[in-house]
Design a protein around this motif. Structure first.
Motif, mmCIF file in Angstrom:
data_model
loop_
_atom_site.group_PDB
_atom_site.id
_atom_site.type_symbol
_atom_site.label_atom_id
_atom_site.label_comp_id
_atom_site.label_asym_id
_atom_site.label_seq_id
_atom_site.Cartn_x
_atom_site.Cartn_y
_atom_site.Cartn_z
ATOM 1 N N GLY A 59 0.808 -1.217 0.000
ATOM 2 C CA GLY A 59 0.000 0.000 0.000
ATOM 3 C C GLY A 59 0.836 1.259 0.000
ATOM 4 O O GLY A 59 0.324 2.342 -0.227
ATOM 5 N N TYR A 60 2.118 1.124 0.251
ATOM 6 C CA TYR A 60 3.007 2.284 0.265
ATOM 7 C C TYR A 60 4.439 1.823 0.023
ATOM 8 O O TYR A 60 4.758 0.645 0.141
ATOM 9 N N LEU A 61 5.284 2.791 -0.309
ATOM 10 C CA LEU A 61 6.700 2.520 -0.529
ATOM 11 C C LEU A 61 7.495 3.737 -0.072
ATOM 12 O O LEU A 61 7.247 4.857 -0.536
ATOM 13 N N GLU A 62 8.403 3.522 0.864
ATOM 14 C CA GLU A 62 9.297 4.587 1.323
ATOM 15 C C GLU A 62 10.568 4.507 0.487
ATOM 16 O O GLU A 62 11.209 3.460 0.439
ATOM 17 N N VAL A 63 10.912 5.590 -0.193
ATOM 18 C CA VAL A 63 12.089 5.597 -1.064
ATOM 19 C C VAL A 63 12.997 6.774 -0.704
ATOM 20 O O VAL A 63 12.511 7.832 -0.322
ATOM 21 N N PRO A 64 14.308 6.602 -0.826
ATOM 22 C CA PRO A 64 15.197 7.740 -0.605
ATOM 23 C C PRO A 64 14.983 8.765 -1.713
ATOM 24 O O PRO A 64 14.820 8.390 -2.869
#
Length: 118
Positions: A59-64
């Motif tokens: 449901g989400y993606l944390e990316v630099p």
């Protein structure tokens, strides 16, 4: 432009807390926009919604990311589900839009939600 899902979830609950009953909020968050970003094609936007389901399985993606770039991508389904858990009525979901000099309205890189506190 928040970088962690925990910050987004706190943002949702704090928005609910400070609104009066019946109050409205419009919240934006980063979306998967591989095909439709800066274009005006509805078909390309739909392709992004399909890609969103494949890429954002949680449901989400944390990316630099660099400053002022999206570093948290959230699916529409996840965001609306979490907004409802907080107690909001989700009145509408929509992609951000940009007006450009050629007169076309193009898709931006965010989703938006129109919320009402119940």
């Amino acid at each position: 432009h928040v970088e962690k899902i925990s910050i987004f979830l706190n943002y949702l609950s704090e928005t609910y807390r400070v609104l009066k009953k019946g109050g409205f909020a419009v919240l934006y968050y980063g979306r998967v926009s591989r095909f439709s970003h800066n274009r005006s094609s509805l078909l390309l936007y739909w392709m992004d919604l399909v890609a969103e389901r494949l890429i954002l399985r949680r449901g989400y993606l944390e990316v630099p990311a660099k400053v002022n770039e999206y570093n948290l991508l959230i699916s529409r389904n996840f965001a609306t589900r979490e907004a409802r858990k907080c107690g909001f009525d989700v009145l509408d979901c929509f992609p951000s839009r940009k007006n450009v000099p050629d007169g076309m309205c193009r898709y931006g890189g965010q989703h938006g939600m129109l919320l009402r506190k119940t």
